[in-house]
Design an enzyme around this catalytic site. Structure first.
Site, PDB file in Angstrom:
ATOM      1  N   LYS A  97       6.587  14.046   0.056  1.00 48.97           N
ATOM      2  CA  LYS A  97       5.994  12.815  -0.471  1.00 48.97           C
ATOM      3  C   LYS A  97       4.647  13.158  -1.045  1.00 48.97           C
ATOM      4  CE  LYS A  97       7.371   8.500  -0.594  1.00 48.97           C
ATOM      5  NZ  LYS A  97       8.780   8.042  -0.619  1.00 48.97           N
TER       6      LYS A  97
HETATM    7  P1  NAD Z   1       6.874  -1.134  -6.271  1.00 45.87           P
HETATM    8  O1  NAD Z   1       5.491  -0.716  -6.497  1.00 45.87           O
HETATM    9  O2  NAD Z   1       7.804  -1.242  -7.432  1.00 45.87           O
HETATM   10  O3  NAD Z   1       6.909  -2.534  -5.507  1.00 45.87           O
HETATM   11  C1  NAD Z   1       6.216  -2.789  -4.340  1.00 45.87           C
HETATM   12  C2  NAD Z   1       6.106  -4.304  -4.206  1.00 45.87           C
HETATM   13  O4  NAD Z   1       5.563  -4.656  -2.947  1.00 45.87           O
HETATM   14  C3  NAD Z   1       5.206  -4.935  -5.257  1.00 45.87           C
HETATM   15  O5  NAD Z   1       5.799  -6.136  -5.729  1.00 45.87           O
HETATM   16  C4  NAD Z   1       3.932  -5.257  -4.460  1.00 45.87           C
HETATM   17  O6  NAD Z   1       3.206  -6.343  -5.016  1.00 45.87           O
HETATM   18  C5  NAD Z   1       4.543  -5.606  -3.136  1.00 45.87           C
HETATM   19  N1  NAD Z   1       3.618  -5.557  -2.014  1.00 45.87           N
HETATM   20  C6  NAD Z   1       2.623  -4.676  -1.777  1.00 45.87           C
HETATM   21  N2  NAD Z   1       1.980  -4.992  -0.646  1.00 45.87           N
HETATM   22  C7  NAD Z   1       2.587  -6.105  -0.161  1.00 45.87           C
HETATM   23  C8  NAD Z   1       2.384  -6.912   0.990  1.00 45.87           C
HETATM   24  N3  NAD Z   1       1.415  -6.642   1.854  1.00 45.87           N
HETATM   25  N4  NAD Z   1       3.195  -7.969   1.167  1.00 45.87           N
HETATM   26  C9  NAD Z   1       4.183  -8.250   0.286  1.00 45.87           C
HETATM   27  N5  NAD Z   1       4.421  -7.521  -0.805  1.00 45.87           N
HETATM   28  C10 NAD Z   1       3.624  -6.465  -1.031  1.00 45.87           C
HETATM   29  O7  NAD Z   1       7.482  -0.132  -5.183  1.00 45.87           O
HETATM   30  P2  NAD Z   1       9.001   0.162  -4.837  1.00 45.87           P
HETATM   31  O8  NAD Z   1       9.393   1.399  -5.534  1.00 45.87           O
HETATM   32  O9  NAD Z   1       9.799  -1.072  -5.010  1.00 45.87           O
HETATM   33  O10 NAD Z   1       8.897   0.535  -3.291  1.00 45.87           O
HETATM   34  C11 NAD Z   1       8.967  -0.445  -2.260  1.00 45.87           C
HETATM   35  C12 NAD Z   1       9.322   0.223  -0.945  1.00 45.87           C
HETATM   36  O11 NAD Z   1      10.577   0.893  -1.068  1.00 45.87           O
HETATM   37  C13 NAD Z   1       8.343   1.288  -0.463  1.00 45.87           C
HETATM   38  O12 NAD Z   1       8.289   1.276   0.946  1.00 45.87           O
HETATM   39  C14 NAD Z   1       8.980   2.578  -0.937  1.00 45.87           C
HETATM   40  O13 NAD Z   1       8.553   3.695  -0.189  1.00 45.87           O
HETATM   41  C15 NAD Z   1      10.421   2.249  -0.689  1.00 45.87           C
HETATM   42  N6  NAD Z   1      11.366   3.067  -1.456  1.00 45.87           N
HETATM   43  C16 NAD Z   1      11.334   3.104  -2.804  1.00 45.87           C
HETATM   44  C17 NAD Z   1      12.266   3.862  -3.500  1.00 45.87           C
HETATM   45  C18 NAD Z   1      12.329   3.875  -4.994  1.00 45.87           C
HETATM   46  O14 NAD Z   1      13.308   4.409  -5.529  1.00 45.87           O
HETATM   47  N7  NAD Z   1      11.397   3.300  -5.711  1.00 45.87           N
HETATM   48  C19 NAD Z   1      13.221   4.616  -2.793  1.00 45.87           C
HETATM   49  C20 NAD Z   1      13.238   4.561  -1.395  1.00 45.87           C
HETATM   50  C21 NAD Z   1      12.302   3.773  -0.746  1.00 45.87           C
END
Ligand code: NAD
Length: 408
Positions: A97
């Site tokens: 990461k």
């Molecule tokens: P992103 O940046 O696209 O979206 C994150 C969202 O969460 C945003 O809408 C943000 O405003 C919101 N957010 C942030 N803090 C918040 C809070 N305190 N309360 C409510 N909402 C809040 O990110 P993403 O890629 O969608 O990732 C989201 C989660 O999924 C993370 O934990 C990431 O590690 C995990 N993840 C992502 C992927 C991927 O392919 N992008 C893969 C596996 C896991």
């Protein structure tokens, strides 16, 4: 959290103490200072990190996060979880990461480009298509992946698409990568509904975090017939018991860059959102959302952990006393992202690209295998889905390390 979980699993698997540290500690951790020019002429130094957890099964793989709270410890935990996730899904990777402590919402595109390129430059001795491959995470997207690929390729003297996944399709990205994590969450929730005999058309869902993963999960669940009644982002949440029309919401988010202010729903806070009665609760934002304070109060049948680490170990202990809640643990629930990242890497290495239906079909097969194995292990050994998932992942890494032996 990641270390506490590991210690629990190590006890459960009775891993000899002599082997534990070797499996637990990250192989390599790097912290870099990233000076860039701001648009106003100032120079600002940001801090960036990359952690590679283990190198036993192949190169390392994992996302890159842009968020003000990023620390080395958080990145190390996320890298460790990636290791177990890759092992459960049978991918030839160790976990990694990366992150930069910054607020991308407060930065212009030119500043983000300079920051991403400088980070990539600092990472060059540390990454490579057979060493460590990045992907998007919170606060990063296809555009940042394109800059990483370009910076690395300029350095290499030839185009190297396999250095990064989650790129635009026009640059060697895979169709279906952007949707992969949310689509996988949707698929697994559907499987969980089968498992606990819940009908999709009678189910409601609440999604915390309407970013890449949360929004695609909402769409995917809606396609299975589930009614989405509340969603949120960092600025707040919205609720409508009759259901939220995702198409109208999409138009609002495109303009406002937040779900807040959506006319066809009432505002709610993120705390209220987590306690909203529903069948399916999907934390899809950040870590530490389901805690000791709210785990006894959440009102759902399925807790689908789309985010990494949304549930603390203390909350886990409370959830174990609530057998009416079926937990799809993060390392299984959001594995769709890394699975399609793996497909993208394979396609780039072969310069041979697949259709979307091939990608989705192969994705669902892998998730099905992982889900079934974890569910069977959980039932057979009468342990939680999380302990079952973690123990499968950790055991595979342990076995690989044993087979390879210890050099010198
Ligand atoms: P992103 O940046 O696209 O979206 C994150 C969202 O969460 C945003 O809408 C943000 O405003 C919101 N957010 C942030 N803090 C918040 C809070 N305190 N309360 C409510 N909402 C809040 O990110 P993403 O890629 O969608 O990732 C989201 C989660 O999924 C993370 O934990 C990431 O590690 C995990 N993840 C992502 C992927 C991927 O392919 N992008 C893969 C596996 C896991």
């Amino acid at each position: 959290m990641a270390c506490q979980q590991f210690d629990l699993v190590a006890d459960y698997l009775q891993i000899p103490h002599a082997e534990r540290d070797r499996i637990k500690y990250p192989k390599r951790s790097l912290t870099v200072a990233l000076p860039i020019h701001r648009d106003n002429g100032d120079t600002q130094v940001f801090t960036g990190y990359r952690v590679q957890h283990h190198l036993t099964l192949g190169p390392t793989k994992g996302g890159l996060r842009y968020h003000p709270d990023v620390t080395l410890g958080e990145v190390a935990a996320l890298a460790m979880w990636m290791s177990w996730k890759c092992a459960i899904t049978g991918l030839p990777y160790g976990g990694a990461k990366g992150g930069i402590a910054c607020d991308p919402r407060q930065m212009s595109m030119t500043e983000l480009e300079r920051l991403t390129r400088r980070y990539t430059q600092e990472m060059i001795p540390f990454i490579g298509p057979q060493v460590d491959i990045m992907a998007p995470d919170v606060g990063t997207n296809e555009q940042m992946m394109a800059w990483i690929m370009d910076t690395y390729s300029v350095h290499a003297g030839s185009t190297v698409p396999s250095i990064v996944t989650g790129k635009p399709v026009g640059l060697g990205g895979s169709v279906g990568r952007r949707e992969a994590t949310g689509r996988g969450v949707g698929y697994l929730v559907n499987r969980a509904m089968d498992t606990i005999h819940l009908e999709a058309s009678k189910a409601t869902a609440v999604v915390q975090g309407y970013g890449n993963v949360g929004s695609i999960t909402a769409w995917s669940l809606a396609r299975y017939g589930v009614k989405i009644i509340a969603v949120s982002d960092a600025l707040g949440g919205i609720f409508n018991h009759r259901g939220i029309d995702l198409l109208t919401l999409e138009a609002h988010v495109a303009k406002a860059r937040t779900v807040v202010g959506f006319a066809e729903a009432e505002p709610i806070t993120n705390e209220q959102l987590l306690l909203t009665p529903c069948e399916i609760l999907v934390p899809a934002a950040l870590e530490w959302q389901i805690t000791e304070a709210n785990a006894a109060k959440i009102q759902c049948r399925i807790l689908a952990e789309a985010a990494n680490g949304p549930t603390t170990p203390a909350a886990d202990r409370l959830l174990e006393q609530r057998p009416e809640i079926f937990v799809i643990p993060d390392i299984v629930c959001n594995a769709g992202g890394v699975v399609v990242s793996y497909f993208e890497w394979v396609q780039d290495l072969q310069s041979f690209f697949w259709t979307e239906s091939e990608v989705v079909d192969k994705l669902f097969r892998i998730l099905e295998g992982a889900y079934t194995q974890v569910l069977n292990a959980s039932r057979k050994q009468k342990v939680s889905m999380r302990l079952a998932a973690l123990s499968l992942g950790v055991k595979r890494v342990q076995e690989a390390k044993r087979m390879r032996g210890l050099f010198p």
